[in-house]
Write a protein that holds these residues in place. Sequence first.
Motif, PDB file in Angstrom:
ATOM      1  N   VAL A   6      19.037  -0.558  21.051  1.00  0.00           N
ATOM      2  CA  VAL A   6      18.698  -0.222  19.664  1.00  0.00           C
ATOM      3  C   VAL A   6      17.184  -0.268  19.478  1.00  0.00           C
ATOM      4  N   ALA A   7      16.548  -1.283  20.043  1.00  0.00           N
ATOM      5  CA  ALA A   7      15.091  -1.402  19.935  1.00  0.00           C
ATOM      6  C   ALA A   7      14.396  -0.248  20.660  1.00  0.00           C
ATOM      7  N   GLY A  10      14.612   2.752  18.564  1.00  0.00           N
ATOM      8  CA  GLY A  10      13.657   2.596  17.465  1.00  0.00           C
ATOM      9  C   GLY A  10      12.241   2.915  17.896  1.00  0.00           C
ATOM     10  N   PHE A  13      11.894   6.629  18.213  1.00  0.00           N
ATOM     11  CA  PHE A  13      11.804   7.223  16.875  1.00  0.00           C
ATOM     12  C   PHE A  13      10.394   7.065  16.312  1.00  0.00           C
ATOM     13  N   VAL A  14       9.853   5.863  16.401  1.00  0.00           N
ATOM     14  CA  VAL A  14       8.500   5.612  15.900  1.00  0.00           C
ATOM     15  C   VAL A  14       7.476   6.363  16.747  1.00  0.00           C
ATOM     16  N   LEU A  56      14.068  -6.567  18.160  1.00  0.00           N
ATOM     17  CA  LEU A  56      14.395  -5.642  17.076  1.00  0.00           C
ATOM     18  C   LEU A  56      13.248  -5.484  16.080  1.00  0.00           C
ATOM     19  N   PRO A  59       9.970  -2.253  16.862  1.00  0.00           N
ATOM     20  CA  PRO A  59       9.837  -0.923  16.241  1.00  0.00           C
ATOM     21  C   PRO A  59       9.402  -0.996  14.776  1.00  0.00           C
ATOM     22  N   VAL A  60       9.843  -2.021  14.077  1.00  0.00           N
ATOM     23  CA  VAL A  60       9.437  -2.195  12.678  1.00  0.00           C
ATOM     24  C   VAL A  60       7.934  -2.455  12.612  1.00  0.00           C
ATOM     25  N   GLY A  63       6.053   0.759  13.386  1.00  0.00           N
ATOM     26  CA  GLY A  63       6.051   1.652  12.230  1.00  0.00           C
ATOM     27  C   GLY A  63       5.091   1.193  11.151  1.00  0.00           C
TER      28      GLY A  63
END
Length: 81
Positions: A6-7, A10, A13-14, A56, A59-60, A63
């Motif tokens: 998942v990370a 992410g 995506f970023v 996790l 990616p946050v 972003g």
Amino acid sequence: MAVAGVAALGMLFVGFFYVASGLVAPAWAIVALWIVWLALAWYGFRLARAGSYLVLGIPVLAGAIWFLVLTVGEQALGWQA
């Protein structure tokens, strides 16, 4: 291992937004952003190998850094598409 997947998704995506930044930011900023992205990806890989759920947040964080850099660049430095 699902958490690491998942990370990784992410980060991909970023990463698209980091690539698309070339339409707005100058070359030196793009290079700096990619260095940051690669460092975060490396750190995320290390966290994933350790089995940490903190991966996790990588990616946050990536972003948030991207958004901050482009916002400051637009407001203070006059970057435009």
